[in-house]
Design a protein around this motif. Structure first.
Motif, PDB file in Angstrom:
ATOM      1  N   ALA A 127      -6.144 -23.852  26.403  1.00  0.00           N
ATOM      2  CA  ALA A 127      -7.091 -22.736  26.431  1.00  0.00           C
ATOM      3  C   ALA A 127      -8.179 -23.071  27.431  1.00  0.00           C
ATOM      4  N   PRO A 128      -8.712 -22.063  28.115  1.00  0.00           N
ATOM      5  CA  PRO A 128      -9.816 -22.322  29.049  1.00  0.00           C
ATOM      6  C   PRO A 128     -11.035 -22.864  28.297  1.00  0.00           C
ATOM      7  N   VAL A 129     -11.891 -23.549  29.009  1.00  0.00           N
ATOM      8  CA  VAL A 129     -13.078 -24.157  28.414  1.00  0.00           C
ATOM      9  C   VAL A 129     -13.919 -23.117  27.679  1.00  0.00           C
ATOM     10  N   GLU A 130     -14.082 -21.941  28.259  1.00  0.00           N
ATOM     11  CA  GLU A 130     -14.887 -20.903  27.611  1.00  0.00           C
ATOM     12  C   GLU A 130     -14.305 -20.520  26.255  1.00  0.00           C
ATOM     13  N   GLU A 131     -12.996 -20.411  26.180  1.00  0.00           N
ATOM     14  CA  GLU A 131     -12.328 -20.070  24.915  1.00  0.00           C
ATOM     15  C   GLU A 131     -12.495 -21.196  23.903  1.00  0.00           C
ATOM     16  N   ARG A 132     -12.392 -22.420  24.343  1.00  0.00           N
ATOM     17  CA  ARG A 132     -12.566 -23.561  23.446  1.00  0.00           C
ATOM     18  C   ARG A 132     -13.986 -23.611  22.903  1.00  0.00           C
TER      19      ARG A 132
END
Length: 168
Positions: A127-132
């Protein structure tokens, strides 16, 4: 295995798994009393001490403890012939039935809210950092929800066993 031994095994499985499951929630509250948002740097690489500590603490057996606790509780009610009355919140089985429904909600929260988001936070699912980062807040709130629900759950379990709530 005779019925008495089976009942004893179920009771201890329910009790011990419940301690692990609910204990995990309480230790999470004690160890992280306030939500501290993750930073992108916490999620880059697996060498971050903060990330590794979170991985070790959160990626444990608590979600399987929820299944053992729930399953053993249902089997105990079934073995005693009390499951239908508990499901229908009938008579003296109403308190344990309410506790059973709260426990079911808590287990579903673990498996269908907390764990899918936690897998992203831990990097087990790409998952992208923003999603994490977004998922870290959801896992925090999901865990806190279960912690708060465990108080009435324990009340209704005790009331069901010790007659603390009169239902007709």
């Amino acid at each position: 295995m005779d019925a008495a031994t089976f009942a004893l095994v179920l009771r201890w499985a329910h009790f011990l798994a419940g301690v692990v499951w609910v204990g995990h929630n309480y230790s999470s509250v004690v160890q992280r009393p306030n939500y501290v948002p993750l930073q992108a740097s916490d999620l880059i690489g697996d060498t971050s001490a903060r990330f590794q500590a979170m991985l070790n603490r959160e990626h444990g057996v608590f979600r399987w403890a929820s299944v053992v606790t729930w399953s053993a509780g249902l089997l105990m009610l079934w073995q005693r012939g009390a499951l239908p009355a508990a499901l229908h919140l009938h008579g003296g089985q109403a308190p344990i039935g309410i506790g059973m429904y709260i426990g079911t909600l808590m287990m579903l929260n673990v498996w269908f809210v907390l764990w899918p988001h936690q897998r992203k936070v831990l990097g087990l699912v790409p998952a992208p950092v923003e999603e994490r980062l977004r998922c870290s807040r959801i896992t925090h709130l999901s865990s806190r929800t279960n912690t708060m629900l465990s108080v009435p759950l324990l009340f209704f379990m005790a009331a069901g066993a010790h007659g603390g709530v009169p239902f007709a």
